[in-house]
Design a protein around this motif. Structure first.
Motif, PDB file in Angstrom:
ATOM      1  N   PHE A  61       0.860  -1.244  -0.049  1.00 37.62           N
ATOM      2  CA  PHE A  61       0.111   0.178  -0.043  1.00 37.62           C
ATOM      3  C   PHE A  61       0.876   1.284  -0.023  1.00 37.62           C
ATOM      4  O   PHE A  61       0.536   2.168  -0.586  1.00 37.62           O
ATOM      5  CB  PHE A  61      -0.950   0.156   1.292  1.00 37.62           C
ATOM      6  N   GLU A  62       2.033   1.343   0.578  1.00 41.28           N
ATOM      7  CA  GLU A  62       2.808   2.285   0.688  1.00 41.28           C
ATOM      8  C   GLU A  62       3.291   2.765  -0.938  1.00 41.28           C
ATOM      9  O   GLU A  62       3.466   3.797  -1.383  1.00 41.28           O
ATOM     10  CB  GLU A  62       4.217   2.093   1.421  1.00 41.28           C
ATOM     11  N   ARG A  63       3.731   1.546  -1.552  1.00 40.94           N
ATOM     12  CA  ARG A  63       4.263   1.892  -2.980  1.00 40.94           C
ATOM     13  C   ARG A  63       3.334   2.356  -3.898  1.00 40.94           C
ATOM     14  O   ARG A  63       3.242   3.273  -4.507  1.00 40.94           O
ATOM     15  CB  ARG A  63       4.850   0.260  -3.524  1.00 40.94           C
ATOM     16  N   LEU A  64       1.938   1.726  -3.632  1.00 36.48           N
ATOM     17  CA  LEU A  64       0.966   2.224  -4.488  1.00 36.48           C
ATOM     18  C   LEU A  64       0.666   3.782  -4.108  1.00 36.48           C
ATOM     19  O   LEU A  64       0.195   4.312  -5.101  1.00 36.48           O
ATOM     20  CB  LEU A  64      -0.205   1.254  -4.012  1.00 36.48           C
ATOM     21  N   LYS A  65       0.804   4.252  -2.696  1.00 38.03           N
ATOM     22  CA  LYS A  65       0.450   5.468  -2.665  1.00 38.03           C
ATOM     23  C   LYS A  65       1.451   6.354  -3.286  1.00 38.03           C
ATOM     24  O   LYS A  65       0.933   7.586  -4.002  1.00 38.03           O
ATOM     25  CB  LYS A  65       0.801   5.844  -1.077  1.00 38.03           C
ATOM     26  N   ILE A  66       2.808   6.004  -3.399  1.00 39.94           N
ATOM     27  CA  ILE A  66       3.686   6.849  -3.825  1.00 39.94           C
ATOM     28  C   ILE A  66       3.432   6.934  -5.492  1.00 39.94           C
ATOM     29  O   ILE A  66       3.529   7.873  -6.305  1.00 39.94           O
ATOM     30  CB  ILE A  66       5.265   6.395  -3.661  1.00 39.94           C
ATOM     31  N   LEU A  67       3.057   5.935  -6.063  1.00 40.90           N
ATOM     32  CA  LEU A  67       3.020   5.781  -7.435  1.00 40.90           C
ATOM     33  C   LEU A  67       1.582   6.485  -8.012  1.00 40.90           C
ATOM     34  O   LEU A  67       1.767   7.176  -8.956  1.00 40.90           O
ATOM     35  CB  LEU A  67       2.560   4.023  -8.109  1.00 40.90           C
ATOM     36  N   ARG A  68       0.725   6.630  -7.011  1.00 41.09           N
ATOM     37  CA  ARG A  68      -0.419   7.326  -7.276  1.00 41.09           C
ATOM     38  C   ARG A  68      -0.122   8.908  -7.135  1.00 41.09           C
ATOM     39  O   ARG A  68      -0.672   9.654  -7.846  1.00 41.09           O
ATOM     40  CB  ARG A  68      -1.502   7.164  -6.586  1.00 41.09           C
ATOM     41  N   GLN A  69       0.847   9.209  -6.177  1.00 44.36           N
ATOM     42  CA  GLN A  69       0.941  10.636  -6.128  1.00 44.36           C
ATOM     43  C   GLN A  69       2.031  11.268  -7.370  1.00 44.36           C
ATOM     44  O   GLN A  69       1.759  12.297  -7.784  1.00 44.36           O
ATOM     45  CB  GLN A  69       1.947  10.579  -4.876  1.00 44.36           C
ATOM     46  N   ILE A  70       2.799  10.417  -7.963  1.00 45.80           N
ATOM     47  CA  ILE A  70       3.682  10.885  -8.954  1.00 45.80           C
ATOM     48  C   ILE A  70       3.182  10.608 -10.217  1.00 45.80           C
ATOM     49  O   ILE A  70       3.429  11.321 -11.339  1.00 45.80           O
ATOM     50  CB  ILE A  70       5.146   9.928  -8.824  1.00 45.80           C
ATOM     51  N   TYR A  71       2.390   9.482 -10.385  1.00 38.90           N
ATOM     52  CA  TYR A  71       1.810   9.203 -11.768  1.00 38.90           C
ATOM     53  C   TYR A  71       0.453   9.027 -11.599  1.00 38.90           C
ATOM     54  O   TYR A  71      -0.420   8.067 -12.032  1.00 38.90           O
ATOM     55  CB  TYR A  71       2.387   7.751 -12.200  1.00 38.90           C
TER      56      TYR A  71
ATOM     57  N   ASN B 197      -9.093   1.036  -9.701  1.00 37.98           N
ATOM     58  CA  ASN B 197      -9.463   1.285  -8.221  1.00 37.98           C
ATOM     59  C   ASN B 197      -8.042   0.683  -7.497  1.00 37.98           C
ATOM     60  O   ASN B 197      -7.349   0.029  -8.196  1.00 37.98           O
ATOM     61  CB  ASN B 197     -10.899   0.518  -8.000  1.00 37.98           C
ATOM     62  N   LEU B 198      -8.551   0.438  -6.040  1.00 39.18           N
ATOM     63  CA  LEU B 198      -7.307  -0.231  -5.439  1.00 39.18           C
ATOM     64  C   LEU B 198      -7.135  -1.387  -5.733  1.00 39.18           C
ATOM     65  O   LEU B 198      -5.716  -1.758  -5.865  1.00 39.18           O
ATOM     66  CB  LEU B 198      -7.886  -0.026  -3.937  1.00 39.18           C
ATOM     67  N   LEU B 199      -7.566  -2.277  -5.760  1.00 45.45           N
ATOM     68  CA  LEU B 199      -7.477  -3.678  -6.216  1.00 45.45           C
ATOM     69  C   LEU B 199      -7.023  -3.856  -7.448  1.00 45.45           C
ATOM     70  O   LEU B 199      -5.993  -4.718  -7.755  1.00 45.45           O
ATOM     71  CB  LEU B 199      -9.002  -4.521  -6.133  1.00 45.45           C
ATOM     72  N   GLN B 200      -7.384  -3.115  -8.431  1.00 50.54           N
ATOM     73  CA  GLN B 200      -6.988  -3.289  -9.671  1.00 50.54           C
ATOM     74  C   GLN B 200      -5.541  -2.709  -9.833  1.00 50.54           C
ATOM     75  O   GLN B 200      -4.773  -3.164 -10.554  1.00 50.54           O
ATOM     76  CB  GLN B 200      -7.912  -2.431 -10.826  1.00 50.54           C
ATOM     77  N   SER B 201      -5.356  -1.522  -9.109  1.00 52.37           N
ATOM     78  CA  SER B 201      -3.997  -1.065  -9.013  1.00 52.37           C
ATOM     79  C   SER B 201      -3.027  -2.117  -8.492  1.00 52.37           C
ATOM     80  O   SER B 201      -1.720  -2.195  -8.915  1.00 52.37           O
ATOM     81  CB  SER B 201      -3.803   0.109  -8.210  1.00 52.37           C
ATOM     82  N   LEU B 202      -3.236  -2.602  -7.338  1.00 49.42           N
ATOM     83  CA  LEU B 202      -2.545  -3.695  -6.828  1.00 49.42           C
ATOM     84  C   LEU B 202      -2.132  -4.891  -7.799  1.00 49.42           C
ATOM     85  O   LEU B 202      -1.002  -5.407  -8.061  1.00 49.42           O
ATOM     86  CB  LEU B 202      -3.117  -4.333  -5.651  1.00 49.42           C
TER      87      LEU B 202
ATOM     88  N   ILE C 138      -6.214   7.690  -0.497  1.00 49.78           N
ATOM     89  CA  ILE C 138      -6.972   6.442  -0.280  1.00 49.78           C
ATOM     90  C   ILE C 138      -5.969   5.186   0.044  1.00 49.78           C
ATOM     91  O   ILE C 138      -6.063   4.440   1.033  1.00 49.78           O
ATOM     92  CB  ILE C 138      -8.019   5.950  -1.027  1.00 49.78           C
ATOM     93  N   PRO C 139      -5.115   4.940  -0.951  1.00 51.67           N
ATOM     94  CA  PRO C 139      -4.147   4.145  -0.612  1.00 51.67           C
ATOM     95  C   PRO C 139      -3.170   4.457   0.572  1.00 51.67           C
ATOM     96  O   PRO C 139      -2.653   3.382   1.217  1.00 51.67           O
ATOM     97  CB  PRO C 139      -3.058   3.941  -1.814  1.00 51.67           C
ATOM     98  N   CYS C 140      -3.195   5.701   0.984  1.00 53.67           N
ATOM     99  CA  CYS C 140      -2.362   6.021   2.171  1.00 53.67           C
ATOM    100  C   CYS C 140      -3.244   5.653   3.418  1.00 53.67           C
ATOM    101  O   CYS C 140      -2.694   4.992   4.274  1.00 53.67           O
ATOM    102  CB  CYS C 140      -2.023   7.594   2.194  1.00 53.67           C
ATOM    103  N   TYR C 141      -4.412   5.787   3.436  1.00 56.34           N
ATOM    104  CA  TYR C 141      -5.337   5.477   4.526  1.00 56.34           C
ATOM    105  C   TYR C 141      -5.262   3.919   4.774  1.00 56.34           C
ATOM    106  O   TYR C 141      -5.038   3.326   5.755  1.00 56.34           O
ATOM    107  CB  TYR C 141      -6.905   5.726   4.125  1.00 56.34           C
ATOM    108  N   THR C 142      -5.174   3.002   3.670  1.00 52.89           N
ATOM    109  CA  THR C 142      -5.134   1.702   3.537  1.00 52.89           C
ATOM    110  C   THR C 142      -3.682   1.134   4.039  1.00 52.89           C
ATOM    111  O   THR C 142      -3.587   0.164   4.600  1.00 52.89           O
ATOM    112  CB  THR C 142      -5.223   0.894   2.260  1.00 52.89           C
ATOM    113  N   LYS C 143      -2.727   2.031   4.052  1.00 54.95           N
ATOM    114  CA  LYS C 143      -1.397   1.522   4.581  1.00 54.95           C
ATOM    115  C   LYS C 143      -1.109   2.190   6.183  1.00 54.95           C
ATOM    116  O   LYS C 143      -0.862   1.377   6.965  1.00 54.95           O
ATOM    117  CB  LYS C 143      -0.435   2.391   3.621  1.00 54.95           C
ATOM    118  N   ILE C 144      -1.838   3.239   6.212  1.00 57.75           N
ATOM    119  CA  ILE C 144      -1.323   3.816   7.633  1.00 57.75           C
ATOM    120  C   ILE C 144      -2.395   3.262   8.620  1.00 57.75           C
ATOM    121  O   ILE C 144      -1.944   3.150   9.790  1.00 57.75           O
ATOM    122  CB  ILE C 144      -1.698   5.573   7.498  1.00 57.75           C
TER     123      ILE C 144
END
Length: 276
Positions: A25-35, A43-48, A248-254
């Protein structure tokens, strides 16, 4: 064992365990921030699943080794410094204010201490098919040779300021709940989750701008002149939503990371049993 050393070890150990378990979830958060454009269609599951399909299972943990290298000293310094400062000032201040001030100061100190590793972790995390850096040492060396030591501290001023509401709120909410409700293992997980949600909610834009500054001119990202230039560019391109990309990915991580962190701390302190 000295109380400060004990808190240092407990904080670092809890940090490594919690962050490794929530690394995808941390990696997905960063990828969504930058790209944001590439990932906004998923959505979340599709991204993972997209990460797993293109990079395999190890893609979920890209940058996690560096993250653990930085998270041990960061969380160790954060928790031990918070405990030390809070013990020193709690008799002279209202309890909630003491929690907030101690948390904010500990966040600033710990983050500045490990910030170059945070920058390197960000650079390694956003690598997908174009592998520019082969590990921590290679990334550090190339960054140093190309842009100098100051490049590893891009965004550190803003990030340090962001630590005040982040860690201040984190320790305030957690300890307030702990002081007023039963300290069972289930409640500790709940307290940690709620404090994580609150702390991220009040400080997330700081994290966005910090990350953009860390990756300024890297991986196709614009080269920013500074904090104001980065804020202006983000707002012009994405509006106010641009400061909350990846929330949202940040919430799922934090939520699980913070919950696990405080649970491990309480278990190591023998204040609660994992079975209670």
């Amino acid at each position: 064992m000295n109380e400060n050393i004990k808190n240092f070890i407990y904080g670092g150990s809890a940090g490594i365990i919690s962050r490794t378990l929530t690394s995808p979830f941390e990696r997905l958060k960063i990828l969504r921030q930058i790209y944001p454009n590439e990932y906004k269609k998923f959505n979340l599951l599709q991204s993972l699943n997209y990460i797993r399909y293109n990079e395999g299972f190890k893609g979920f943990f890209k940058g996690n080794y560096t993250n653990c290298l930085r998270i041990f000293p960061q969380q160790a310094v954060t928790f031990s410094t918070f405990s030390y400062i809070n013990n020193k000032i709690s008799n002279n201040l209202e309890k909630k204010l003491s929690y907030f001030i101690s948390g904010g100061i500990s966040g600033i100190i710990s983050y500045l201490a490990i910030y170059p590793l945070e920058t390197i972790r960000s650079k390694l995390s956003v690598q997908t098919f174009d592998i520019k850096y082969n590990g921590v040492v290679d990334c550090f060396t190339k960054s140093l040779n190309k842009n100098g030591l100051s490049s590893l501290y891009r965004g550190s001023l803003l990030a340090s300021i962001g630590m005040i509401p982040f860690q201040g709120t984190n320790f305030l909410v957690y300890n307030y709940l702990k002081d007023n409700y039963e300290n069972s293992s289930l409640n500790t997980l709940l307290f940690g989750s709620l404090s994580g949600i609150c702390s991220v909610s009040v400080s997330y834009p700081f994290d966005i701008i910090k990350r953009k500054l860390q990756l300024s001119g890297e991986n196709g990202n614009p080269k920013y002149k500074g904090i104001l230039d980065c804020c202006k560019y983000t707002f012009n391109k994405q509006g106010i939503k641009g400061f909350y990309r990846g929330l949202i990915p940040c919430y799922t991580k934090i939520i699980p990371a913070n919950a696990i962190f405080f649970l491990i701390i309480e278990i190591l302190n023998n204040k609660i049993s994992i079975l209670n």
